[in-house]
Design an enzyme around this catalytic site. Sequence first.
Site, PDB file in Angstrom:
ATOM      1  N   ASP A  80      18.352 -30.278  31.520  1.00 42.16           N
ATOM      2  CA  ASP A  80      19.765 -30.677  31.492  1.00 42.16           C
ATOM      3  C   ASP A  80      20.389 -30.509  30.113  1.00 42.16           C
ATOM      4  O   ASP A  80      21.554 -30.808  29.921  1.00 42.16           O
ATOM      5  CB  ASP A  80      19.882 -32.139  31.951  1.00 42.16           C
ATOM      6  CG  ASP A  80      21.318 -32.569  32.207  1.00 42.16           C
ATOM      7  OD1 ASP A  80      22.094 -31.773  32.774  1.00 42.16           O
ATOM      8  OD2 ASP A  80      21.681 -33.707  31.832  1.00 42.16           O
TER       9      ASP A  80
ATOM     10  N   SER B  41      27.356 -33.690  34.116  1.00 39.11           N
ATOM     11  CA  SER B  41      26.558 -33.124  35.198  1.00 39.11           C
ATOM     12  C   SER B  41      26.940 -33.791  36.514  1.00 39.11           C
ATOM     13  O   SER B  41      27.100 -35.010  36.568  1.00 39.11           O
ATOM     14  CB  SER B  41      25.063 -33.343  34.922  1.00 39.11           C
ATOM     15  OG  SER B  41      24.687 -32.785  33.691  1.00 39.11           O
TER      16      SER B  41
ATOM     17  N   GLN C 248      22.824 -26.031  38.562  1.00 42.32           N
ATOM     18  CA  GLN C 248      23.606 -27.253  38.355  1.00 42.32           C
ATOM     19  C   GLN C 248      25.100 -26.947  38.429  1.00 42.32           C
ATOM     20  O   GLN C 248      25.547 -25.902  37.963  1.00 42.32           O
ATOM     21  CB  GLN C 248      23.307 -27.888  36.990  1.00 42.32           C
ATOM     22  CG  GLN C 248      24.054 -29.189  36.741  1.00 42.32           C
ATOM     23  CD  GLN C 248      23.752 -29.775  35.370  1.00 42.32           C
ATOM     24  OE1 GLN C 248      24.582 -29.708  34.467  1.00 42.32           O
ATOM     25  NE2 GLN C 248      22.563 -30.354  35.220  1.00 42.32           N
TER      26      GLN C 248
END
Length: 295
Positions: free
Chosen positions: A210, A235, A285
């Site tokens: 991430d 996110s 993502q």
Amino acid sequence: MDPTLQYLLRLLDLEPIERDIFRGESHDSVVPRVFGGQVAAQALVAACRTVPEDRLPHSLHSYFLRPGDPGAPIVYTVDRIRDGRSFATRRVVAVQHGQAIFTLSASFAMAEEGLEHQETMPEAPDPESLPPADELLPRYAGLFRDQAVLELLLQARQAIDLRYVNEPPFGTAGRPREPRSQVWFRVNGKLSGDEDTSVAHLCLGTYVSDMTLLDSVLLAHGRGGWMTGDTVGASLDHAMWFHRPFRADEWLLYDTDSPTSQSGRGLARGRMFTRDGRLAVSVIQEGLMRVPRSR
């Protein structure tokens, strides 16, 4: 072992409260939210604690629902959805202050033989020829919106040796370029044990996944991101597929690109390759990407 890596491993070593219920702590932070990679990694740890050792995660799908509070513990509850002969499925809900902040579904499988092929690893310079992030980031201090941003970036990367192949988004703000980013990474220290399929390596890979994934979205528009204050982001969802064994204490190339952005959201795809060219992990993502309104 590096003390910052020891601290990160303790962070991922959740406290069992009751059957299928665990509690995790967070990094101290200069911003009022928990790093998303930490929550995802801790949730995966919780799920792994409820399956037999001969089954390892091969995929996860997750949603970030609310910002996490770094000053409060996070409670992870695991639902044992299914245990089959070779697969298992778990659902994890992370809760703070009585509200769900994150959900994760993970599938586990036993190792077996099968058909194999993979994409070729893209070209990238040797990681040893690139400066570590703790040397590179201070060079951009004048571009950040305040000193606290630099402190946060350095803090988040203390346990990770992260090396940018390309100039990062906050260094190219105002100059749109190809929506692709590459970084090499490994943890700062050698993990115990010779087994490269252990849960520790998978969860550390999840933690790092991430960190720079949405950079490619920013690059396409010449935006520096939240670091420079020209974009507000977060996110939204995160999916990973674990293809082949890897060690988080050995170099991995994280190659990412962005096929599209629209409606205040950007999509990023990532691939993690081992130094010898094996495709270890795929990541996708979608992130919130809003341009602040001018006053």
